[in-house]
Design an enzyme around this catalytic site. Sequence first.
Site, PDB file in Angstrom:
ATOM      1  CD  GLU A 202      14.717  47.610  23.918  1.00  0.00           C
ATOM      2  OE1 GLU A 202      14.475  47.419  22.709  1.00  0.00           O
ATOM      3  OE2 GLU A 202      15.775  47.251  24.479  1.00  0.00           O
TER       4      GLU A 202
ATOM      5  CG  HIS B  23      15.821  53.542  16.280  1.00  0.00           C
ATOM      6  ND1 HIS B  23      15.909  53.166  14.960  1.00  0.00           N
ATOM      7  CD2 HIS B  23      15.993  52.404  17.000  1.00  0.00           C
ATOM      8  CE1 HIS B  23      16.135  51.865  14.891  1.00  0.00           C
ATOM      9  NE2 HIS B  23      16.190  51.381  16.118  1.00  0.00           N
TER      10      HIS B  23
END
Length: 585
Positions: free
Chosen positions: A309, A333
């Site tokens: 990110e 994830h």
Amino acid sequence: MAAQITPPSSSSSSLAFSSEFNVWKPMRCCFFKWVSQVCPRIRPSNHFRIKSSNGHPLNAISMQGGMDGSPLAKGINPEEQEEFFIDILDKEEALSTLSITVVGASGDLAKKKIFPALFALFYEDCLPKNFIVFGYARTKLTDEELRNIISTTLTCRIDKRENCKDKMEQFLKRCFYHSGEYNSEENFAELDSKLKKKEAGKLSNRLFYLSIPPNIFVDVVRCASMKASSANGWTRVIVEKPFGRDSESSAELTRCLKKYLTEDQIFRIDHYLGKELVENLSVLRFSNLIFEPLWSRNYIRNVQFIFSEDFGTEGRGGYFDNYGIIRDIMQNHLLQILALFAMETPVSLDAEDIRNEKVKVLRSMKPLELEDVIIGQYKGHNKGGRAYPGYTDDSTVPKNSITPTFAAAALFINNARWDGVPFLMKAGKALHRKRAEIRVQFRHVPGNLYKRNFGTDLDKATNELVLRVQPDEAIYLKINNKVPGLGMRLDRSDLNLLYRARYPTEIPDAYERLLLDAIAGERRLFIRSDELDAAWSLFTPLLKELEAKKIAPELYPYGSRGPVGAHYLAAKYNVRWGDLGGEDD
């Protein structure tokens, strides 16, 4: 073939698809309308079979015999069969309702993701004729105030048809609100009364979405189960991560939830499993002969799962500091994607067959050790005349926090297919760009005739398969190619499938797919309890050691590629991170 319609049992609050494939009422319109757009998994065929997201047929009626005098038993033609099934669905849909309750309706997740996803399903006629949406939270709001709040987040993003405003108004008229405490059985009984009034005596199927902190999951499930579950249809509960902080807390959460719900009623959501490229992973592997023979230690040198990110916590560090990047991203994830990538061919596309194979992968892995992990934390940095704050500069984060905002790890699967192949994970905040991808680096060509043309850097000659999950979804394969001309100059080129170029329609949000599957009772993209236990068993020893030894993370500048230690970790296994090249690498 003889058939019968299996009626819902009034003694069970969980009516899900079983081996009998009970009739499922919603989404008749979706069968016809969404097939050519964003929901091809549910569509009519010549025999009018309902299909869920795994492409597996869910017959509209049970195949267990009984209706000997029915049109099916008389061998009618396909067109008459379709009319027969449609008539059944029309009648069943008219007699049933779907009630969706978003618990924590005033929170960001509900406003930004859940309500927009529900509207998108409604916009594409993928919800049943009789459905209602209730918001539930402690905030005092009226129905109209809730509608005003969520109306600002709704968009007709799929094809921007002219009837968008009308569709919004129709959807908002079906949205209602009830204010109450999360641990109050009385408040949930009041919610139940409102639901029953809207359901008007029809068979009621109820879905609860828990968009709330994990410390109040059990209170809500207890109250909803005892006071607001369906008396004559199914009741299902979608639970958002995190599912505990370690093996013990996760097991305790599961134990408490199962006091009030069966495993079939619990839908543990990981929204990354609903992303288009993750869904396509098994299709790419199992339906293309070119890839399946290569999917092993014989041809694959390493596999990388990368999540980055380009922003920090930015005022939301309170939650993050309690969990860190390993719990927030890697344990769920990335590990879920790894299990899908590495699993053996399942017996079928049935949810349990797929989840069984994922569990086998997780149980074949050895727990992470400290020597195979690097942790980091971003620090303040000045770039381009702008000052970027460090993690501990966030007012919601303790000044002495050593919570990692970056982690890299090397994992191994101890089975015949993957023995010795490093599976590298890397996840971080405040890095140089936003990206999530899977990179498969193949082995060098034995006795490569063109070795001299690559010089000493043989990695440049290695084939690489890249699945970019976000942004700009794409699949591309890096190959070696001769540059046109009289000389022998080699170039590394891409065979590229860029989704936005090949498929001009907009890709549905992951929450739309997962909500649709939860309504349909399709569990393939949701996490089973034993799968969750196996996942935590890999990370819990590491997390406890990091916290017990108070290991300080390596600092890296905001907007950089992460701590230097991550490169040493990869080099330890003779691996180079695949995302270190140009913007398209």
